[in-house]
Scaffold this active site. Structure first.
Site, PDB file in Angstrom:
ATOM      1  N   HIS A 177       0.837  -1.196   0.000  1.00 34.08           N
ATOM      2  CA  HIS A 177       0.000   0.000   0.000  1.00 34.08           C
ATOM      3  C   HIS A 177       0.878   1.255   0.000  1.00 34.08           C
ATOM      4  O   HIS A 177       0.660   2.187  -0.797  1.00 34.08           O
ATOM      5  CB  HIS A 177      -0.905  -0.039   1.239  1.00 34.08           C
ATOM      6  CG  HIS A 177      -1.708   1.192   1.477  1.00 34.08           C
ATOM      7  ND1 HIS A 177      -3.067   1.247   1.255  1.00 34.08           N
ATOM      8  CD2 HIS A 177      -1.366   2.433   1.942  1.00 34.08           C
ATOM      9  CE1 HIS A 177      -3.514   2.464   1.559  1.00 34.08           C
ATOM     10  NE2 HIS A 177      -2.498   3.190   1.985  1.00 34.08           N
ATOM     11  N   GLU A 178       1.888   1.293   0.874  1.00 34.43           N
ATOM     12  CA  GLU A 178       2.720   2.490   0.996  1.00 34.43           C
ATOM     13  C   GLU A 178       3.618   2.687  -0.225  1.00 34.43           C
ATOM     14  O   GLU A 178       3.807   3.809  -0.688  1.00 34.43           O
ATOM     15  CB  GLU A 178       3.563   2.415   2.274  1.00 34.43           C
ATOM     16  CG  GLU A 178       2.750   2.409   3.563  1.00 34.43           C
ATOM     17  CD  GLU A 178       1.817   3.603   3.671  1.00 34.43           C
ATOM     18  OE1 GLU A 178       2.150   4.678   3.141  1.00 34.43           O
ATOM     19  OE2 GLU A 178       0.735   3.454   4.275  1.00 34.43           O
ATOM     20  N   HIS A 181       1.884   4.420  -3.007  1.00 40.25           N
ATOM     21  CA  HIS A 181       1.810   5.875  -2.841  1.00 40.25           C
ATOM     22  C   HIS A 181       3.068   6.544  -3.401  1.00 40.25           C
ATOM     23  O   HIS A 181       2.997   7.614  -4.012  1.00 40.25           O
ATOM     24  CB  HIS A 181       1.663   6.235  -1.363  1.00 40.25           C
ATOM     25  CG  HIS A 181       0.262   6.095  -0.830  1.00 40.25           C
ATOM     26  ND1 HIS A 181      -0.836   6.585  -1.496  1.00 40.25           N
ATOM     27  CD2 HIS A 181      -0.214   5.542   0.319  1.00 40.25           C
ATOM     28  CE1 HIS A 181      -1.929   6.343  -0.785  1.00 40.25           C
ATOM     29  NE2 HIS A 181      -1.580   5.696   0.315  1.00 40.25           N
TER      30      HIS A 181
END
Length: 656
Positions: A177-178, A181
């Site tokens: 997820h990170e 980003h």
């Protein structure tokens, strides 16, 4: 959303943010002028309450006051935003340190920290980006963040509760997820949001300071009412500042919520394991402290976290994250609605903690021969690849499970000596030197003599110890080690960094020639380390412009000359690349001994707008695959050049 589309979307959101910031500043200017006019009029007529007329007060304010007040407001907001922006120019580490994060050394022996570093390393290499430094924040909640202007200065941070309560699959979901980003440009946008909102908030900070100062002065004057206008001005500025912050937070929440759904989906695509990120979200719901952050700095940075950093207010109107229930159901439609009360993960590594060795399918549109072809004329093994340039370009910035499996295999295949050296600041320098030592005995002797004179004590001896293992590495393994060594090399002092880079350049040029692979390794090290040791430049694509044709010709000629091709094969490879660009031009067979032409070309091509870059990557892939096969060397060169163009290319397609 694909990588280039996500980059373009983030860029458009930056322009939208600039417009909204301008509108917010204009509102502050108007409101502050009105406030000062009312306070000015009230101060002039406070002895005659009947004379209170707001319209007349506004009209009575001298015209030059309006101009000075407007300039003052704009100046204060600009200085406050500029100050915060300068703080953020250090990249992700500035955010991590502001949150109280502690850098996890790459050589840590703590089980949970080691497991986290392994997960971050595998997933970063799988996506083709540099391995980011990792910080731990001593908070009991489950949360994480990514911050940075680009993958080169990005960091990953996790709370202590994340380390203690999540298993390896769940950690993979959170880190996927990170990393999405970072790859999609969200982390850069988030830093700009922090600077913008700080400027708007600062008007309120001034009001609060004025109230405090006047209040203390009034107490010393034993109840004198002379400070009443100043108190009114301070109170008004406080209200105006926080009203601006309210609307700024609305903007922040609207931008952040949708990006969280996209990052969750990317994590599932990366790991092919929805249970990983769903399990992490369920444990947030079951943990008493959830994902809340106690540190004061978390408020202005609430939009950068994996989970909501504070409690929802106004019915979720200002929430930077969607409700947990909606995020869980988006990745696990059959969820029974029950959260999981987490227990601390066991200290010893269980069998389930090991990386899975599952079969992974090739990306769509790409097929591989069952076995490597015989060695090519360049002495490197080659893999027959049946792939369109479109399919290869589609893997840029892609988070998928095949890349993760290949990264795990690459790391596991490294000799233990060089693997361990890449995680130590001292040995990592010796390892990088070893990667560029010449095969010629005379040149190598000269290189080692240079290190004996200019390197730190002990480095030449460490290099000699690593040399046998380093000599056995192929180009892809060398590229992987450069990415792995980044966090360790970023722990050098500024003086050590300058000495290291000077020595590296001296070793590369010792034989009076530079090979393309040496240039790629040096280019990537400069690109990944320079932002950490100096002010990083925030790169912007040229609005709407495609790549410069002359620069494209230089780049494709350089790629075509590689791979041991004959002159006719090299020209055919060049033509294949130019055809994908829809361009015509003459192949340049001249060598580029100092790579000045290629450096200049890449510097210009990096400014290409995001949506114009796919064609450029397809052209590079077409030149490399023109003969129907990709050597390990060619694949590593293509991956390195793509990284230099800010287009992270996973290693999975190019391994023999």
């Amino acid at each position: 959303m694909d990588f280039f589309g996500a980059q373009d979307d983030a860029r458009r959101k930056t322009w939208r943010l600039a417009l909204l910031f301008g509108a917010a500043v204009l509102s502050l200017v108007v409101l502050t002028n009105l406030l000062v006019a009312l306070v000015y009029g009230w101060a002039a007529n406070h002895t005659r309450p009947a004379a209170f007329d707001p319209v007349a007060m506004v009209a009575a304010l001298p015209a030059e006051y309006w101009a000075w007040i407007s300039l003052g407001v704009v100046g204060v907001v600009a200085m406050a935003s500029g100050y915060k922006y300068l703080m953020m120019r250090r990249g992700g580490r500035a955010v991590a340190e502001a949150l109280g994060g502690r850098l996890i050394p790459p050589s840590t022996t703590d089980f949970r920290e080691r497991r986290l570093l392994n997960v971050v390393e595998e997933m970063a290499i799988a996506s083709g980006m540099p391995v980011p430094p990792v910080y731990v924040v001593e908070e009991p909640s489950i949360n994480a963040f990514a911050a940075g202007h680009s993958p080169d200065d990005a960091v990953i941070g996790v709370n202590r509760g994340t380390l203690e309560h999540l298993n390896r699959d769940e950690l993979q979901g959170v880190i996927g997820h990170e990393l999405s980003h970072v790859l999609n440009g969200d982390s850069r946008l988030n830093l700009r949001l922090i600077a913008v909102l700080h400027g708007i908030l600062f008007i309120g900070v001034l009001g609060r300071g004025l109230l405090y100062g006047v209040g203390r002065g009034s107490r010393r004057r034993s109840g004198s009412s002379g400070g009443a206008p100043a108190l009114a001005l301070g109170l008004g500025l406080l209200v105006i500042g926080y009203a601006g912050t309210f609307f700024g937070n609305l903007i922040k929440a609207a931008v952040s919520r949708q990006r969280e759904y996209l990052a969750d989906a990317a994590a599932v695509q990366f790991t092919r394991n929805p249970a990983g990120i769903a399990g992490a979200l369920k444990k947030i719901g079951g943990l008493g402290s959830g994902s809340r952050m106690r540190t004061a700095a978390a408020g202005e940075m609430s939009h950068i976290f994996f989970g909501a950093a504070g409690r929802m207010t106004l019915g979720g109107l200002l929430a930077t994250h969607p409700p947990l229930e909606k995020r869980i159901r988006a990745v696990d439609p059959h969820w029974n609605g029950e959260f999981v009360v987490p227990a601390a993960t066991p200290e010893p590594a269980a069998a389930s903690e090991a990386a899975p060795e599952a079969a992974h399918a090739a990306p769509e549109g790409v097929a591989f021969a069952a076995a490597p072809l015989p060695s090519g004329t360049d002495g490197a093994s080659a893999l027959e690849v049946h792939a369109t340039p479109e399919a290869l370009a589609a893997t840029v910035g892609r988070l998928d499970d095949r890349g993760l499996a290949e990264a795990t295999r690459l790391i596991a295949g490294l000799p233990a000596a060089v693997h361990d050296a890449a995680h130590d600041p001292f040995s990592a320098r010796a390892l990088m030197y070893a990667l560029v030592l010449d095969d010629s005995e005379d040149s190598r002797k000269s290189q080692l003599e240079h290190l004996a004179r200019h390197a730190e004590a002990g480095l030449p001896e460490t290099l000699k110890r690593l040399l046998p293992a380093a000599a056995s590495l192929d180009e892809q393994q060398r590229l992987t080690l450069v990415e792995m060594a980044g966090p360790a090399l970023k722990q050098l002092s500024s003086r050590q960094y300058r000495t290291f880079m000077d020595n590296l350049a001296a070793l590369i040029t010792a034989d009076q020639r530079i090979e393309l692979m040496e240039w790629v390794l040096h280019r990537l090290l400069v690109k990944e380390l320079a932002p950490h040791f100096g002010a990083p430049k925030i790169r912007r694509g040229a609005s709407g412009h495609g790549p410069d044709p002359d620069c494209v010709r230089v780049l494709l000629s350089a790629l075509a000359r590689e791979g041991g091709r004959t002159p006719d094969e090299a020209e055919a490879a060049f033509r294949a690349g130019m055809a994908h660009m829809g361009l015509e031009g003459e192949f340049d067979p001249r060598p580029d001994p100092d790579f000045r032409r290629l450096n200049d070309a890449l510097r210009a091509l990096r400014k290409t707008a995001p949506l114009k870059k796919p064609r450029l990557i397809k052209a590079c892939a077409a030149a490399v695959t023109a003969d129907g096969r990709v050597s390990v060397r060619e694949g590593a060169l293509l991956q390195g050049i793509a990284a230099a163009l800010d287009c992270p290319l996973p290693p999975a397609i190019y391994r023999a």
